[in-house]
Design a protein around this motif. Structure first.
Motif, PDB file in Angstrom:
ATOM      1  N   UNK A   1       2.421   6.919  -6.986  1.00  0.00           N
ATOM      2  CA  UNK A   1       1.062   7.160  -7.469  1.00  0.00           C
ATOM      3  C   UNK A   1       1.051   7.652  -8.913  1.00  0.00           C
ATOM      4  N   UNK A   2       1.944   8.574  -9.266  1.00  0.00           N
ATOM      5  CA  UNK A   2       1.931   9.139 -10.608  1.00  0.00           C
ATOM      6  C   UNK A   2       2.268   8.091 -11.661  1.00  0.00           C
ATOM      7  N   UNK A   3       3.283   7.289 -11.382  1.00  0.00           N
ATOM      8  CA  UNK A   3       3.668   6.251 -12.338  1.00  0.00           C
ATOM      9  C   UNK A   3       2.549   5.253 -12.583  1.00  0.00           C
ATOM     10  N   UNK A   4       1.886   4.820 -11.522  1.00  0.00           N
ATOM     11  CA  UNK A   4       0.768   3.879 -11.664  1.00  0.00           C
ATOM     12  C   UNK A   4      -0.367   4.524 -12.450  1.00  0.00           C
ATOM     13  N   UNK A   5      -0.641   5.803 -12.147  1.00  0.00           N
ATOM     14  CA  UNK A   5      -1.726   6.502 -12.845  1.00  0.00           C
ATOM     15  C   UNK A   5      -1.422   6.635 -14.335  1.00  0.00           C
ATOM     16  N   UNK A   6      -0.180   6.974 -14.685  1.00  0.00           N
ATOM     17  CA  UNK A   6       0.182   7.130 -16.092  1.00  0.00           C
ATOM     18  C   UNK A   6       0.096   5.801 -16.841  1.00  0.00           C
ATOM     19  N   UNK A   7       0.485   4.715 -16.184  1.00  0.00           N
ATOM     20  CA  UNK A   7       0.396   3.392 -16.804  1.00  0.00           C
ATOM     21  C   UNK A   7      -1.034   2.835 -16.764  1.00  0.00           C
ATOM     22  N   UNK A   8      -1.908   3.523 -16.035  1.00  0.00           N
ATOM     23  CA  UNK A   8      -3.264   3.019 -15.792  1.00  0.00           C
ATOM     24  C   UNK A   8      -3.192   1.603 -15.213  1.00  0.00           C
ATOM     25  N   UNK A   9      -2.362   1.492 -14.208  1.00  0.00           N
ATOM     26  CA  UNK A   9      -2.117   0.176 -13.622  1.00  0.00           C
ATOM     27  C   UNK A   9      -2.974  -0.147 -12.420  1.00  0.00           C
ATOM     28  N   UNK A  10      -4.133   0.508 -12.293  1.00  0.00           N
ATOM     29  CA  UNK A  10      -4.969   0.301 -11.099  1.00  0.00           C
ATOM     30  C   UNK A  10      -5.414  -1.153 -10.956  1.00  0.00           C
TER      31      UNK A  10
ATOM     32  N   UNK B   1       8.698  15.661  -0.589  1.00  0.00           N
ATOM     33  CA  UNK B   1       9.159  16.353  -1.787  1.00  0.00           C
ATOM     34  C   UNK B   1       9.355  15.413  -2.970  1.00  0.00           C
ATOM     35  N   UNK B   2       9.594  14.147  -2.718  1.00  0.00           N
ATOM     36  CA  UNK B   2       9.755  13.197  -3.817  1.00  0.00           C
ATOM     37  C   UNK B   2       8.457  13.034  -4.606  1.00  0.00           C
ATOM     38  N   UNK B   3       7.312  13.341  -3.965  1.00  0.00           N
ATOM     39  CA  UNK B   3       6.024  13.268  -4.648  1.00  0.00           C
ATOM     40  C   UNK B   3       5.566  14.624  -5.156  1.00  0.00           C
ATOM     41  N   UNK B   4       6.052  15.693  -4.555  1.00  0.00           N
ATOM     42  CA  UNK B   4       5.631  17.041  -4.947  1.00  0.00           C
ATOM     43  C   UNK B   4       6.378  17.515  -6.189  1.00  0.00           C
ATOM     44  N   UNK B   5       7.684  17.219  -6.264  1.00  0.00           N
ATOM     45  CA  UNK B   5       8.517  17.730  -7.354  1.00  0.00           C
ATOM     46  C   UNK B   5       8.587  16.743  -8.509  1.00  0.00           C
ATOM     47  N   UNK B   6       8.687  17.272  -9.712  1.00  0.00           N
ATOM     48  CA  UNK B   6       8.871  16.422 -10.890  1.00  0.00           C
ATOM     49  C   UNK B   6      10.285  15.850 -10.893  1.00  0.00           C
TER      50      UNK B   6
ATOM     51  N   UNK C   1       0.828  -1.206   0.000  1.00  0.00           N
ATOM     52  CA  UNK C   1       0.000   0.000   0.000  1.00  0.00           C
ATOM     53  C   UNK C   1       0.867   1.263   0.000  1.00  0.00           C
ATOM     54  N   UNK C   2       1.943   1.238   0.781  1.00  0.00           N
ATOM     55  CA  UNK C   2       2.853   2.380   0.818  1.00  0.00           C
ATOM     56  C   UNK C   2       3.518   2.581  -0.538  1.00  0.00           C
ATOM     57  N   UNK C   3       3.858   1.479  -1.206  1.00  0.00           N
ATOM     58  CA  UNK C   3       4.490   1.572  -2.526  1.00  0.00           C
ATOM     59  C   UNK C   3       3.596   2.283  -3.533  1.00  0.00           C
ATOM     60  N   UNK C   4       2.284   2.016  -3.482  1.00  0.00           N
ATOM     61  CA  UNK C   4       1.372   2.706  -4.393  1.00  0.00           C
ATOM     62  C   UNK C   4       1.358   4.196  -4.090  1.00  0.00           C
ATOM     63  N   UNK C   5       1.319   4.545  -2.821  1.00  0.00           N
ATOM     64  CA  UNK C   5       1.301   5.961  -2.453  1.00  0.00           C
ATOM     65  C   UNK C   5       2.563   6.665  -2.938  1.00  0.00           C
ATOM     66  N   UNK C   6       3.710   5.988  -2.826  1.00  0.00           N
ATOM     67  CA  UNK C   6       4.972   6.610  -3.222  1.00  0.00           C
ATOM     68  C   UNK C   6       5.124   6.697  -4.743  1.00  0.00           C
TER      69      UNK C   6
END
Length: 564
Positions: free
Chosen positions: A230-239, A482-487, A223-228
């Motif tokens: 999140x953007x990569x999973x969303x872009x891959x549509x890996x839900x 910051x790892x999630x806030x910054x590109x 669960x923590x891995x998904x939170x960390x």
């Protein structure tokens, strides 16, 4: 033999705190808690004696004695409440002290000599070290104190009441043989048989509890891995893939929990039956003496109370078996974790290569053999000399071992032979492709790993502006992940700001601009050359445009590194 090994392992975990310099407060609390426990047992003895007087007063209809004994019981009850409350409170204080000490020790051991990194390479059998530090240490302290103090209370209670029960029970004539203190023997046989059956029925719970802690930690980690990410999973549509993974891990949690439930059901059938029978057992055994007139009602109630205390003490193991199973599993997990830490440190000390600081200004690599954990060679007998001020670009195909070479130079890669000689006193800084950004204030993230107080706020803001992060210059005290806030590009810019602040003698850049366009890469390299004129740059990269910022190029050819 297995029991001896377990006790040895437990003592290895428990002993360090009690012989440390910080033990004084813990010892004081422990002695106080033991004293309060003994006080509670003394009150229980007084209540047992009170039973005889109280029920005899009822049988004789002595009203004055009835009220007097109620008053006595009230005093005993208030004393019992006070002792019980403060025993729990002080025990919790002791838990805080002990757990805090263990937490510091295990964190230090985990971080020392980069054991946390080496364990990932050397020991894949140690799962979820974060869970072992955060949860297993808490379970270990809680269960050790509750079970240990419970055992002490049981032993003291047994010692206090066994003599009372022996005198009260009298002798039993059986087949012409007189058995003195027969109710004591009945309690011993009853509790002994119950303890053996409890262990036989409940032993599988130990392994099940061990696995339950692991499955819970695996599920939480996913669960923590998904939170960390999140953007990569969303872009891959890996839900759907993530949902399948969550369901699989949660299914392990539930399946193992069903196993625990079934075993606890079997155990509860026995322990509840055992406890219910224990309620009437002393009355049945003592009834003949009461109905024969040998003892009064008070004596019968005192016998029942004393038998209950003796039987409860002897049956202590039966009542706590589920907690014992979880404690045993926790000790096993911590023992495995401690062994993995020791193995990682041992491997670090048994490195075949030599990495040390020597007089001089040059960085020398002599007869370097570099390989992967599986044994595949990356470099064979490579000798290189890097001069200060001579910027070097390292190139080669993906997977050749360029980043692994940097890991060896940093002293964190264990699979190499040869000699690495670093300039004595030189400050080295490594910028990986994906920088590490700690959770907290932006000030702390930019200055990491140095203390943020070393740098003035204006100096930090100026470094952010210099690398193109002027929009963040006013947010130094803002706390974020910051790892999630910054590109990715912003994170790499921040790493360059970090380099400007730390001003290393040697700066190793592992594709540190891969997420940035070439014009931004050019601006950042020019910035390094201008602001850090005394810093030697050693870069890994695939872009040809990087060559113009370096005087020397090392290219990978098979298992060799050649100057181009």
């Amino acid at each position: 033999m297995q029991t001896n090994r377990f006790l040895t392992a437990f003592w290895a975990l428990a002993k360090p705190y009690w012989v440390s310099e910080q033990r004084a407060k813990g010892v004081t609390l422990l002695v106080t808690v033991i004293g309060l426990s003994l006080g509670l047992v003394w009150i229980e003895v007084q209540i047992n004696l009170w039973n005889n007087e109280f029920y005899n007063a009822i049988q004789a209809r002595r009203l004055d004695d009835f009220y007097r004994l109620l008053g006595k019981f009230t005093l005993l009850a208030f004393a019992y409440i006070g002792l019980a409350v403060y025993r729990l409170y002080l025990r919790q204080m002791l838990q805080i002290e002990w757990r805090s000490w263990l937490n510091e020790r295990y964190l230090a051991d985990w971080l020392r000599e980069r054991a946390y990194y080496r364990m990932q390479l050397l020991d894949h059998g140690t799962d979820n070290p974060d869970q072992r530090i955060a949860d297993d240490l808490r379970f270990f302290v809680d269960y050790t104190l509750s079970l240990g103090l419970g055992l002490l209370s049981a032993v003291v209670t047994l010692a206090s009441f066994i003599g009372i029960l022996w005198m009260l029970s009298g002798a039993l004539e059986l087949a012409g043989v007189s058995i003195p203190g027969y109710m004591v023997w009945c309690a011993i046989l009853y509790a002994g048989a119950g303890s053996l059956l409890t262990h036989w029925i409940g032993k599988p719970l130990i392994g099940l509890q061990f696995n339950q802690q692991r499955y819970e930690a695996d599920y939480r980690f996913s669960l923590v891995r998904l939170r960390e990410n999140a953007e990569g999973v969303a872009l891959y549509r890996g839900e759907n893939e993530e949902l399948g993974n969550f369901r699989k891990r949660f299914a392990n949690v539930i399946a193992n929990w069903w196993g625990i439930m079934r075993k606890q059901k079997h155990l509860n059938f026995f322990t509840v039956s055992y406890s219910q029978l224990a309620i009437v057992f002393p009355y049945v055994v003592a009834a003949p003496r009461y109905f024969s007139g040998a003892i009064q009602l008070g004596g019968l109630m005192q016998i029942a109370s004393a038998f209950g205390q003796v039987q409860d003490s002897l049956s202590w193991f039966i009542g706590i078996y589920p907690s014992f199973a979880e404690w045993k599993a926790t000790v096993d997990r911590l023992t495995g974790f401690a062994a993995s830490l020791e193995k990682a440190r041992g491997e670090a000390q048994r490195m075949d290569g030599e990495r040390n600081e020597v007089p001089g200004e040059r960085l020398k690599i002599e007869k370097l053999d570099l390989k992967l954990p599986q044994g595949r060679p990356l470099l064979s007998s490579v000798t290189i000399e890097l001069k200060p001020g001579e910027h070097v670009l390292v190139t080669g195909p993906s997977g050749a071992g360029k980043s692994t070479l940097f890991r060896a130079l940093a002293g964190i890669w264990p699979y190499w032979k040869g000699r690495i000689k670093l300039p004595k006193g030189a400050r080295l800084l490594f910028l990986p492709q994906k920088p590490y950004l700690p959770i907290g204030s932006l000030r702390h993230a930019v200055c990491y790993p140095e203390d943020a107080n070393r740098f003035a706020g204006e100096e930090i803001r100026e470094s952010l502006k210099a690398v193109g992060l002027q929009s963040l210059a006013s947010d130094l005290e803002r706390s974020e992940n910051w790892a999630q806030v910054l590109s990715g590009g912003e994170q790499q810019r921040l790493a360059f700001a970090r380099a400007l602040l730390n001003r290393p003698d040697w700066l190793f850049l592992d594709e540190a601009t891969a997420s940035l366009p070439e014009e931004d890469q050019a601006a950042l390299y020019r910035l390094l050359r201008e602001r850090l004129p005394n810093t030697t740059l050693v870069s890994i990269g695939h872009r040809e445009s990087l060559a113009q910022y370096h005087q020397k190029r090392l290219a990978w050819h098979g298992d060799s590194l050649l100057t181009v």
